[in-house]
Scaffold this active site. Structure first.
Site, PDB file in Angstrom:
ATOM      1  N   GLY A  68      47.490 -19.484  -4.188  1.00 40.58           N
ATOM      2  CA  GLY A  68      47.063 -18.092  -4.263  1.00 40.58           C
ATOM      3  C   GLY A  68      46.119 -17.798  -3.114  1.00 40.58           C
ATOM      4  N   LYS A  69      45.788 -16.571  -2.907  1.00 41.17           N
ATOM      5  CA  LYS A  69      44.799 -16.209  -1.889  1.00 41.17           C
ATOM      6  C   LYS A  69      44.326 -14.802  -2.170  1.00 41.17           C
ATOM      7  CE  LYS A  69      42.986 -18.097   1.830  1.00 41.17           C
ATOM      8  NZ  LYS A  69      42.693 -19.528   2.009  1.00 41.17           N
TER       9      LYS A  69
END
Ligand code: NAD
Length: 459
Positions: A115-116
């Site tokens: 994720g980011k």
């Protein structure tokens, strides 16, 4: 997904499709269908969340700040990745960085997905009070999708332990009575952060290089001599040879990697050049890295930029233009600043035989191809700079157990994890024609594909 990451993932899938020993249960049409399914799963994120954080500035003005959370893939565990605070944050870039996290965690057997996050702002233009509000709003807007078993953010460019402490506190007040310590990593020690997290990425960056040049080279001399592989020839050329090192970027990652090189007694290293956003410093006899770290600690993170400052700090160095660091005639170049630093415009001037990627994507696809063709060994980001996420994983574990490891234990666990990855990748790399980046991607894609297949998700 940006083209470089995506094209290597697709090339890895194409290589695996032809390899009949990989998932032999999948044959003919079913095999092609499953690989097409994999290609689409890995080249697109599961979810892209966007919000406009509404906050009141100190001067009373109300603004809406764009913010993202990209959840790329959670096949191997909860989504995991930093939140970047930067004026140039863009959705596509966050998607690409989230995909890199999926691959990085798979490569190192960290039980997380990718994720980011990103917030479009210039942190230095905001007061602490405003940043605090932004952190609270970020958690507030995304509270349904975050959590220790769903999606665990960490700091990235422009954010740090202060922001993670604030975000965890907000998460805790939104969800009273629920476990919260594992909701964010990269927190301060007092708030449940892990000892050693700050140094973890820089230490891991240097370890990836040192392990190849010392342990692997010494143990595998016969294998390396017999392969005829161009990368093996490069490595063998450095048996017991003194080496010069240049480091681009002297922040958290670069300064620690430089310090590790400075103190390393297993290799005959000399750090002759370091740079930051303002300047490059050079000394052919080797720079005094501890003195430079001491200086940056007292000068807002910046290296000395004048003869006067150097003299006052007792540091012997010659000042050069910042970007000359890339083209120094050194054996090793550690890139620990920004993306896209080596590209078509300067790749022909690069003299280093080893490049270690501390930053994410500092070498463009074209430059990677060109340099790999010449036998330059590039230790890619997903292999070299995973120390941060590995110790974030330890922080998450410690938060769950409410038992904390001492610094020595953290570094021992970090080295063991990175060594296990290197041991599973290096023999293949020095035995076949693919660059190290592609070997790493193949390894990650194999792991993700096998898990997806066993879970009955490939149709
Ligand atoms: P940092 O902000 O602490 O340091 C960045 C350094 O780069 C500073 O010394 C800055 O002056 C320098 N710099 C900026 N522009 C430059 C330029 N054009 N030329 C040379 N130097 C320049 O950041 P950091 O935490 O050390 O991260 C460095 C890179 O590594 C970033 O790309 C980051 O995304 C990546 N990374 C960091 C971690 C981590 O745990 N910190 C983990 C993985 C990847």
């Amino acid at each position: 997904m940006a083209s470089q990451t995506d094209s290597i993932v697709q090339a890895s899938l194409a290589a695996l499709l032809k390899d009949s020993s990989f998932l032999p249960e999948l044959q003919d049409k079913t095999r092609h269908q499953a690989f097409a399914s994999l290609a689409s799963i890995l080249s697109t994120p599961n979810k892209v969340h966007k919000a406009f954080l509404r906050i009141s500035l100190d001067n009373g003005e109300i603004v809406r700040i764009p913010a993202f959370r990209v959840q790329h893939n959670n096949t191997l565990g909860p989504y995991k990745g930093g939140i970047r605070f930067h004026e140039e944050v863009k959705e596509d870039e966050v998607i690409n960085l989230a995909a890199l996290m999926t691959l990085k965690n798979a490569l190192h057997d960290v039980p997380f997905g990718g994720g980011k996050g990103g917030v479009v702002l210039t942190p230095r233009d905001h007061s602490a009070k405003e940043i605090n509000l932004i952190c609270q709003k970020y958690v507030h807007y995304f509270s349904d999708i975050l959590g220790p078993d769903k999606d665990i953010p960490a700091p990235d460019m422009g954010s740090g332990d202060r922001e993670m402490d604030w975000m965890m506190a907000e998460y805790k007040s939104i969800r009273p009575g629920e476990p919260y310590r594992g909701s964010f990593t990269g927190k301060s020690i007092i708030n449940g952060g892990s000892l050693g997290r700050r140094e973890a990425t820089g230490k891991g960056v240097y370890f990836s290089f040192r392990y190849m040049l010392h342990d692997f080279l010494k143990e595998q001399q016969t294998f390396l001599s017999n392969t005829g592989n161009k990368f093996a020839k490069t490595l063998l050329g450095y048996t017991d040879k003194p080496m010069t090192v240049a480091v681009q970027g002297f922040g958290n990652v670069g300064s620690i990697a430089a310090l590790e090189a400075y103190h390393c007694s297993l290799l005959q290293n000399k750090v002759v050049a370091v740079s930051d956003r303002n300047t490059m410093l050079y000394n052919s006899d080797g720079l005094d890295i501890p003195a430079l770290i001491d200086f940056t600690g007292k000068n807002k993170g910046d290296l000395p930029t004048s003869e006067e400052q150097l003299m006052k700090a007792g540091i012997k160095a010659v000042i050069h233009e910042r970007d000359q660091v890339l083209e120094q005639d050194v054996d090793v170049l550690i890139l620990a600043a920004l993306q896209d630093q080596i590209h078509e415009g300067n790749m022909e001037n690069i003299k280093a035989r080893f490049i270690v990627e501390g930053a994410n994507a500092p070498v463009t696809g074209k430059a990677d191809e060109y340099l790999s063709e010449k036998g330059v060994i590039i230790i890619p980001d997903i292999l070299a700079n995973a120390g941060g996420v590995i110790v974030s994983y330890f922080e998450w574990l410690q938060g769950r157990e409410t038992q904390f490891y001492n610094e020595e234990e953290v570094f021992k666990l970090l080295v063991a994890k990175m060594k296990a990855t290197m041991d599973s990748i290096l023999p293949q790399y020095f035995g076949d024609p693919f660059p190290l980046r592609q070997n790493c991607y193949i390894h990650s894609v194999m792991k993700l594909s096998t898990v997806l297949y066993r879970q009955g998700k490939l149709y």
